[in-house]
Design an enzyme around this catalytic site. Structure first.
Site, PDB file in Angstrom:
ATOM      1  N   THR A  78       0.664  -1.405   0.114  1.00 30.21           N
ATOM      2  CA  THR A  78      -0.125   0.104   0.203  1.00 30.21           C
ATOM      3  C   THR A  78       0.812   1.178  -0.042  1.00 30.21           C
ATOM      4  O   THR A  78       0.363   2.333  -0.385  1.00 30.21           O
ATOM      5  CB  THR A  78      -0.941  -0.074   1.246  1.00 30.21           C
ATOM      6  OG1 THR A  78      -1.953   0.941   1.156  1.00 30.21           O
ATOM      7  CG2 THR A  78      -0.122   0.154   2.464  1.00 30.21           C
ATOM      8  N   LYS A  79       2.325   1.296   0.248  1.00 33.24           N
ATOM      9  CA  LYS A  79       2.975   2.298   0.459  1.00 33.24           C
ATOM     10  C   LYS A  79       3.328   2.895  -0.808  1.00 33.24           C
ATOM     11  O   LYS A  79       3.815   4.063  -0.997  1.00 33.24           O
ATOM     12  CB  LYS A  79       4.232   1.927   1.422  1.00 33.24           C
ATOM     13  CG  LYS A  79       3.779   1.696   2.712  1.00 33.24           C
ATOM     14  CD  LYS A  79       3.254   2.591   3.504  1.00 33.24           C
ATOM     15  CE  LYS A  79       3.051   2.185   4.959  1.00 33.24           C
ATOM     16  NZ  LYS A  79       2.736   3.104   5.799  1.00 33.24           N
ATOM     17  N   ASP A  80       3.038   2.125  -1.955  1.00 34.22           N
ATOM     18  CA  ASP A  80       3.239   2.851  -3.198  1.00 34.22           C
ATOM     19  C   ASP A  80       2.454   4.147  -3.424  1.00 34.22           C
ATOM     20  O   ASP A  80       2.923   4.942  -3.940  1.00 34.22           O
ATOM     21  CB  ASP A  80       2.914   1.835  -4.417  1.00 34.22           C
ATOM     22  CG  ASP A  80       3.731   0.856  -4.597  1.00 34.22           C
ATOM     23  OD1 ASP A  80       4.877   0.549  -3.973  1.00 34.22           O
ATOM     24  OD2 ASP A  80       3.647  -0.111  -5.375  1.00 34.22           O
ATOM     25  N   ALA A 104       4.171   6.953  -1.489  1.00 35.93           N
ATOM     26  CA  ALA A 104       5.462   7.244  -2.069  1.00 35.93           C
ATOM     27  C   ALA A 104       5.364   8.413  -3.217  1.00 35.93           C
ATOM     28  O   ALA A 104       5.934   9.172  -3.543  1.00 35.93           O
ATOM     29  CB  ALA A 104       6.282   5.961  -2.502  1.00 35.93           C
ATOM     30  N   THR A 137       7.393   1.447   2.895  1.00 38.88           N
ATOM     31  CA  THR A 137       7.696   2.882   2.247  1.00 38.88           C
ATOM     32  C   THR A 137       8.998   2.834   1.509  1.00 38.88           C
ATOM     33  O   THR A 137       9.061   3.486   0.445  1.00 38.88           O
ATOM     34  CB  THR A 137       7.381   3.743   3.477  1.00 38.88           C
ATOM     35  OG1 THR A 137       6.009   3.572   4.180  1.00 38.88           O
ATOM     36  CG2 THR A 137       7.499   5.100   3.096  1.00 38.88           C
TER      37      THR A 137
END
Length: 346
Positions: free
Chosen positions: A47-49, A52, A79
């Site tokens: 999910t950190k895409d 970012a 992340t």
């Protein structure tokens, strides 16, 4: 007329629009309808895409980032991977301060994407000079032309999920969602998603997941930062020993705490029952769902969406390693049966 080549310009165009997948066997004994928002389908496998790309592009719009600059961040791994991936495409240097609790798999992946990695001791206070928070801040001060993402205290962390994850879930469920269950680390995912969903329907229940050894649940209930709550635990990317401003505690209805062991077993169970090879925090979310079900949160009309944050490949040396499970005291008869499935032919 010639057909055009159907291709993406870069992996960044694949971020978001992850699938919603019905959970069947792992929820067989629960009342309600359960679906997983599987964030491992992002190109960076987490999910950190989303944050970012969103934070970097917002910094570009504001003129804060220029070609050749350095991106710095504290991360439990995901992340950092996403930032390193975006940095490659956009031409930035990437330096990451990582907790020693992060799996070797994650650290190796960060290095493979060209990031400079500083591994910092996990079990020190946030204001200790050796903590990954302090190391990242120091590097930012020392390196000219650097931008510190600072996801724990960055409103854009929330905004990214308000703009993407929330609308996706609302549309995918045709507005039928009744409960959102999500881990809270930085708090950006649960807060941004919840903000959008609550605006659409204030009756949607937002159920947080915290870890034993973390301060978030008690702070949510009492607004007290209790250092006595803090002790070492194994789950990465869940819980905190500080209070992130990227967490909107007022929008979360309830928290439950999950144990390292229960979460580890549920992670493996998801793989074996649903064919979804997801990470440690996904097991934590599934364990939380079972605990919330015991508390009577769901009925036959419930439409429960669980956010599964990342991919199981990041945990091969941890929850998917029989040796690691045994070393933690988590190895039981179920895992022993799995071990018997491997036979060496000589």
């Amino acid at each position: 007329m010639k057909e055009e080549i159907k291709a993406y310009n870069s992996v960044l165009e694949l971020i978001g629009n992850t699938p919603l997948i019905k959970l069947n066997k792992v929820t067989a004994n629960l009342t309600g309808n359960f679906y997983a928002k599987v964030e491992a389908f992002n190109p960076g496998h987490s999910t950190k895409d989303r944050i970012a790309l969103y934070i970097i592009e917002e910094a570009e719009r504001r003129g804060i980032l220029n070609p050749g600059d350095t991106i710095i961040e504290t991360t439990s791994g995901n992340t950092g991977f996403s930032l390193a991936m975006v940095s490659i495409i956009k031409g930035y240097n990437c330096i990451l301060a990582v907790s020693s609790k992060s799996s070797k798999d994650k650290i190796d992946m960060l290095r493979s994407l060209g990031a400079k990695v500083y591994v910092c001791p996990a079990h020190v206070s946030a204001d200790d000079d050796r903590s990954y928070y302090s190391v990242a801040k120091r590097l930012h001060e020392e390196i000219k032309g650097s931008v510190y993402i600072n996801q724990y205290f960055n409103q854009l962390n929330i905004d990214a999920h308000y703009q993407t994850t929330g609308p996706e879930i609302w549309n995918q469920t045709a507005g039928k969602i009744t409960h959102l269950v999500a881990c809270s680390g930085t708090g950006g995912t649960i807060s941004g998603t919840a903000k959008f969903l609550k605006e659409k329907n204030p009756n949607i229940r937002i159920l947080g997941v915290d870890a034993f050894g973390s301060v978030l649940k008690k702070y949510h209930e009492t607004k007290e930062f209790d250092t006595d709550e803090i002790y070492p635990y194994r789950i990465e990317g869940l819980g905190k020993n500080l209070i992130p401003t990227a967490t909107d505690f007022d929008i979360i209805d309830k928290f439950t705490k999950v144990s390292d062991e229960d979460s580890a077993h549920l992670t493996r169970e998801i793989a074996k029952t649903e064919g979804l090879f997801v990470g440690y925090t996904s097991g934590a979310v599934m364990q939380a769902i079972r605990q919330y079900a015991e508390d009577g949160e769901f009925d036959e009309h419930s439409c429960v969406i669980a956010i599964f944050p990342d991919h199981g490949s990041r945990y091969m040396s941890k929850v998917f390693s029989d040796d690691w499970m045994s070393d933690q005291g988590f190895f039981d008869s179920i895992n022993a049966e799995d071990a018997q499935k491997v036979e060496i032919i000589k």
